[in-house]
Design an enzyme around this catalytic site. Sequence first.
Site, PDB file in Angstrom:
ATOM      1  N   LYS A  75       0.850  -1.183   0.000  1.00 41.59           N
ATOM      2  CA  LYS A  75       0.000   0.000   0.000  1.00 41.59           C
ATOM      3  C   LYS A  75       0.887   1.235   0.000  1.00 41.59           C
ATOM      4  O   LYS A  75       1.886   1.297   0.721  1.00 41.59           O
ATOM      5  CB  LYS A  75      -0.906  -0.010   1.232  1.00 41.59           C
ATOM      6  CG  LYS A  75      -1.896   1.149   1.301  1.00 41.59           C
ATOM      7  CD  LYS A  75      -2.801   1.022   2.521  1.00 41.59           C
ATOM      8  CE  LYS A  75      -3.791   2.170   2.617  1.00 41.59           C
ATOM      9  NZ  LYS A  75      -4.701   2.038   3.773  1.00 41.59           N
ATOM     10  N   SER A 150      -9.575   2.281   3.005  1.00 45.32           N
ATOM     11  CA  SER A 150      -8.700   2.981   2.090  1.00 45.32           C
ATOM     12  C   SER A 150      -7.713   2.085   1.355  1.00 45.32           C
ATOM     13  O   SER A 150      -7.025   2.525   0.439  1.00 45.32           O
ATOM     14  CB  SER A 150      -7.919   4.049   2.857  1.00 45.32           C
ATOM     15  OG  SER A 150      -7.091   3.455   3.847  1.00 45.32           O
ATOM     16  N   SER A 174      -9.916  -0.035   7.348  1.00 48.15           N
ATOM     17  CA  SER A 174      -9.357   0.056   6.000  1.00 48.15           C
ATOM     18  C   SER A 174      -8.615  -1.175   5.509  1.00 48.15           C
ATOM     19  O   SER A 174      -8.129  -1.181   4.387  1.00 48.15           O
ATOM     20  CB  SER A 174      -8.438   1.277   5.897  1.00 48.15           C
ATOM     21  OG  SER A 174      -9.190   2.467   5.915  1.00 48.15           O
TER      22      SER A 174
END
Length: 496
Positions: A75, A150, A174
Amino acid sequence: MHAKSLTELRAALAAKECSAVELAQHYLKRIDAARDLNAFVHVDADLTLAQAKAADAELARGAGGALTGLPIAHKDVFVTRGWRSTAGSKMLANYESPFDATVVARLQAAGMVTLGKTNMDEFAMGSSNENSAFGAVKNPWDTNAVPGGSSGGSSAAVAARLAPAATGTDTGGSIRQPASFAGVTGIKPTYGRVSRYGMIAFASSLDQGGPMAQSASDCALLLNAMAGFDERDSTSLERDDEDFTRHLGQPWAAGNDAGKPLAGLRIGLPNEYFGAGLADDVRATIDAALKQYEALGATLVPVSLPKTELSIPVYYVIAPAEASSNLSRFDGVRFGHRAAQYGDLLDMYKKSRAEGFGPEVKRRILVGTYVLSHGYYDAYYLQAQKIRRIIANDFQEAFKSCDVIMGPASPTVAWDLGAKGDDPVQMYLADIYTLSVSLAGLPGMSVPCGFGAGANAKRPVGLQIIGNYFNEARMLQVADAFQRATDWHKQVPAGV
């Protein structure tokens, strides 16, 4: 090859059915062919293949560990030396870190090969991955739908088998919510288990990194490398290292019948997780998963988490307050976007931040600044912290009568792209079942358990499993038992 789990890929490398370089090349081709999903924001084949060659050299010497040569995506909230680290923001569009985040460094030290950086909501603020400065991510199961956020780039990458695993972060859900929406497995460890050093901060008392992969067993392998004390992170917990795979495939209690491996396991079902607001198709899918657990020998126990509905206002006071402080460092001086035209220094600050931050980030900075301002601090921020403690106490009361807590990871399946962009409150409500877990600092995970119904028949549903502090190994055991009895985690989107 991409259908294999990390465990299966490890066996393939050991049997010399493929090399780390061949494995990396295979996934790089898949990433390139799936650009339309927008799951990745930065790929550098030369860097990836250099790491893969080094892994092959290790394996040729008979060295390396359980993860050597296996690919992973990160990420883009974890800083990486040699790769851009943007946090999904124009503010950091060209930022290159001089060091690796601890999570990245630990996985690379374990021999893993970085495939690239995945897309995300800007500064991890969002539940749909539509807030990225680099465009929205599409859900591989239904490209008209969001992948969750997210960590939506990571969930989409694993679901589409563009990577066998990915890192994510979870501040209010998330990892768990995008894992649910994309039909993958993801775990948020106990707060402090995984170092935050080199993780671009959103809300420091909530942020926690974790793995996303096909299965609980894969997540356990990854957590073995990711977890551990880090003196560079003041919130890192100093505990003995443990093997998170140690309970996998084992009965819950010694002597259990092979057909009832989870006999003795008490699963708490919060009344508040099954009330108004839960979609009928999600409820039906979760109920079927719970029946499977009963078939494995577990007992379902009603529990109550009475302050669940307060988790949204509490979270949206505390998290924006911390964000307004953390993001004050991005002013266009030392790093980050700087406006091309400005007057004095104050004007440069204003224009750089106005241009660099997106709408949702600005909204949360404004909220955070307000609740921390003179005259409102006691009324909002301190009050929210008091209720946060009550929420944590509610969980401890529930755990007196159960071993794990289960329920939906989200009240609905993934919604259509653009469906909630104009209504932030509706977006916030989507995290109702995950926020309280984060506020309490507890570990939680999402496990694929089926799909929605009707028009949502191609959109996955995730079962949330919540454990007490430092109970990740047992949670992974419970998830693994479900996955040994079902194949939801092995299903892939059409065309994959």
